[in-house]
Design a protein around this motif. Structure first.
Motif, mmCIF file in Angstrom:
data_model
loop_
_atom_site.group_PDB
_atom_site.id
_atom_site.type_symbol
_atom_site.label_atom_id
_atom_site.label_comp_id
_atom_site.label_asym_id
_atom_site.label_seq_id
_atom_site.Cartn_x
_atom_site.Cartn_y
_atom_site.Cartn_z
ATOM 1 N N THR A 73 -18.188 4.847 -2.129
ATOM 2 C CA THR A 73 -16.906 4.166 -2.304
ATOM 3 C C THR A 73 -15.743 5.079 -1.929
ATOM 4 O OG1 THR A 73 -17.817 2.806 -4.088
ATOM 5 C CG2 THR A 73 -15.428 2.975 -3.970
ATOM 6 N N ILE A 74 -14.765 4.489 -1.261
ATOM 7 C CA ILE A 74 -13.495 5.167 -1.060
ATOM 8 C C ILE A 74 -12.425 4.440 -1.848
ATOM 9 C CG2 ILE A 74 -14.073 6.099 1.205
ATOM 10 C CD1 ILE A 74 -12.213 3.888 2.406
ATOM 11 N N TYR A 75 -11.357 5.145 -2.115
ATOM 12 C CA TYR A 75 -10.247 4.603 -2.886
ATOM 13 C C TYR A 75 -8.935 4.866 -2.156
ATOM 14 C CZ TYR A 75 -13.850 4.881 -6.483
ATOM 15 O OH TYR A 75 -15.019 4.769 -7.189
ATOM 16 N N LEU A 76 -7.966 4.035 -2.441
ATOM 17 C CA LEU A 76 -6.599 4.292 -1.999
ATOM 18 C C LEU A 76 -5.697 4.074 -3.203
ATOM 19 C CD1 LEU A 76 -4.887 5.041 0.507
ATOM 20 C CD2 LEU A 76 -4.398 2.586 0.733
ATOM 21 N N GLN A 77 -5.238 5.180 -3.771
ATOM 22 C CA GLN A 77 -4.288 5.115 -4.873
ATOM 23 C C GLN A 77 -2.895 5.000 -4.284
ATOM 24 O OE1 GLN A 77 -4.781 5.070 -8.303
ATOM 25 N NE2 GLN A 77 -2.580 4.661 -8.367
ATOM 26 N N MET A 78 -2.209 3.934 -4.628
ATOM 27 C CA MET A 78 -0.890 3.658 -4.061
ATOM 28 C C MET A 78 0.141 3.681 -5.187
ATOM 29 S SD MET A 78 -1.877 0.604 -1.398
ATOM 30 C CE MET A 78 -2.264 -0.542 -2.707
ATOM 31 N N ASN A 79 1.053 4.628 -5.112
ATOM 32 C CA ASN A 79 2.118 4.771 -6.108
ATOM 33 C C ASN A 79 3.469 4.525 -5.465
ATOM 34 O OD1 ASN A 79 0.132 5.560 -7.993
ATOM 35 N ND2 ASN A 79 0.375 7.722 -7.442
ATOM 36 N N SER A 80 4.463 4.313 -6.291
ATOM 37 C CA SER A 80 5.835 4.101 -5.805
ATOM 38 C C SER A 80 5.868 3.055 -4.692
ATOM 39 C CB SER A 80 6.437 5.422 -5.306
ATOM 40 O OG SER A 80 6.432 6.395 -6.319
ATOM 41 N N LEU A 81 5.208 1.953 -4.946
ATOM 42 C CA LEU A 81 5.084 0.923 -3.912
ATOM 43 C C LEU A 81 6.437 0.310 -3.580
ATOM 44 C CD1 LEU A 81 1.733 -0.599 -5.091
ATOM 45 C CD2 LEU A 81 2.203 0.192 -2.766
ATOM 46 N N LYS A 82 6.580 -0.023 -2.296
ATOM 47 C CA LYS A 82 7.814 -0.607 -1.768
ATOM 48 C C LYS A 82 7.509 -1.989 -1.190
ATOM 49 C CE LYS A 82 9.277 4.004 -0.252
ATOM 50 N NZ LYS A 82 9.710 4.827 0.920
ATOM 51 N N PRO A 83 8.496 -2.842 -1.085
ATOM 52 C CA PRO A 83 8.246 -4.158 -0.465
ATOM 53 C C PRO A 83 7.643 -4.043 0.929
ATOM 54 C CG PRO A 83 10.343 -4.176 -1.606
ATOM 55 C CD PRO A 83 9.852 -2.754 -1.656
ATOM 56 N N GLU A 84 8.008 -2.997 1.664
ATOM 57 C CA GLU A 84 7.462 -2.846 3.015
ATOM 58 C C GLU A 84 5.999 -2.432 3.036
ATOM 59 O OE1 GLU A 84 10.270 -1.474 1.774
ATOM 60 O OE2 GLU A 84 10.574 0.580 2.554
ATOM 61 N N ASP A 85 5.416 -2.147 1.872
ATOM 62 C CA ASP A 85 3.978 -1.897 1.785
ATOM 63 C C ASP A 85 3.180 -3.190 1.703
ATOM 64 O OD1 ASP A 85 4.782 0.837 -0.378
ATOM 65 O OD2 ASP A 85 4.182 0.973 1.735
ATOM 66 N N THR A 86 3.872 -4.313 1.580
ATOM 67 C CA THR A 86 3.186 -5.598 1.524
ATOM 68 C C THR A 86 2.383 -5.827 2.801
ATOM 69 O OG1 THR A 86 4.821 -6.595 0.052
ATOM 70 C CG2 THR A 86 3.521 -8.092 1.417
ATOM 71 N N ALA A 87 1.083 -6.060 2.637
ATOM 72 C CA ALA A 87 0.182 -6.216 3.784
ATOM 73 C C ALA A 87 -1.213 -6.523 3.272
ATOM 74 C CB ALA A 87 0.152 -4.940 4.620
ATOM 75 N N SER A 88 -2.070 -6.924 4.188
ATOM 76 C CA SER A 88 -3.505 -6.939 3.916
ATOM 77 C C SER A 88 -4.049 -5.570 4.287
ATOM 78 C CB SER A 88 -4.194 -8.026 4.729
ATOM 79 O OG SER A 88 -3.844 -9.302 4.252
#
Length: 114
Positions: free
Chosen positions: A76-91
Motif C-alpha cells: 500500500t502507498i499513501y498520500l497524506q494531504m494537509n493544508s488542502l486548498k480548493p485548487e487541490d480538488t480533483a480525482s
C-alpha cells in the motif's frame, strides 16, 4: 496488476485527508508508485512519486503540504494531504508501470470546499 485507491471525500479548506492505494499482482516493494490527479477540464498531472527504496518527489504545487509514503508489508502507498486548498480538488489516481505498460487505480475524488 490491480490498484485499488480509496480515501477521497469532501473537506474544508485547510483540512486534511489521507489517500490509500493497495496493489496486487506485482512485486510491490520494487516498484516506483505514483499519485496523479486530474481536475475538471484539466490534464492529468503527477502529484508525487516514491521509489522502491523510499525516495520521493513532489510537484511544486504540493511540496510541504503532501507526503507520499509506502508500507510494503501491506502493498500500500499513501498520500497524506494537509493544508488542502480548493485548487487541490480533483480525482486522484495511483499509478505504476510494468514491462512498459501503465496501470492505474480507479480514482478517488477529493473535493475541497467550504
Amino acid at each position: 496488476v490491480q490498484l485499488q485507491a480509496s480515501g477521497g471525500g469532501l473537506v474544508q479548506p485547510g483540512g486534511s485527508l489521507r489517500l490509500s492505494c493497495q496493489g496486487s499482482g506485482i512485486v510491490f516493494r520494487l516498484k516506483t508508485m505514483r499519485w496523479h490527479r486530474q481536475a475538471p477540464g484539466k490534464e492529468r498531472e503527477l502529484v508525487a512519486d516514491i521509489t522502491g527504496g523510499g525516495d520521493t518527489n513532489y510537484a511544486d504545487s504540493v511540496k510541504g503540504r503532501f507526503t507520499i509514503s509506502r508500507d510494503n508489508a501491506r502493498n500500500t502507498i499513501y498520500l497524506q494531504m494537509n493544508s488542502l486548498k480548493p485548487e487541490d480538488t480533483a480525482s486522484y489516481f495511483c499509478h505504476t508501470d510494468l514491462r512498459g505498460r501503465d496501470y492505474w487505480g480507479q480514482g478517488t475524488l477529493v473535493t475541497v470546499s467550504s
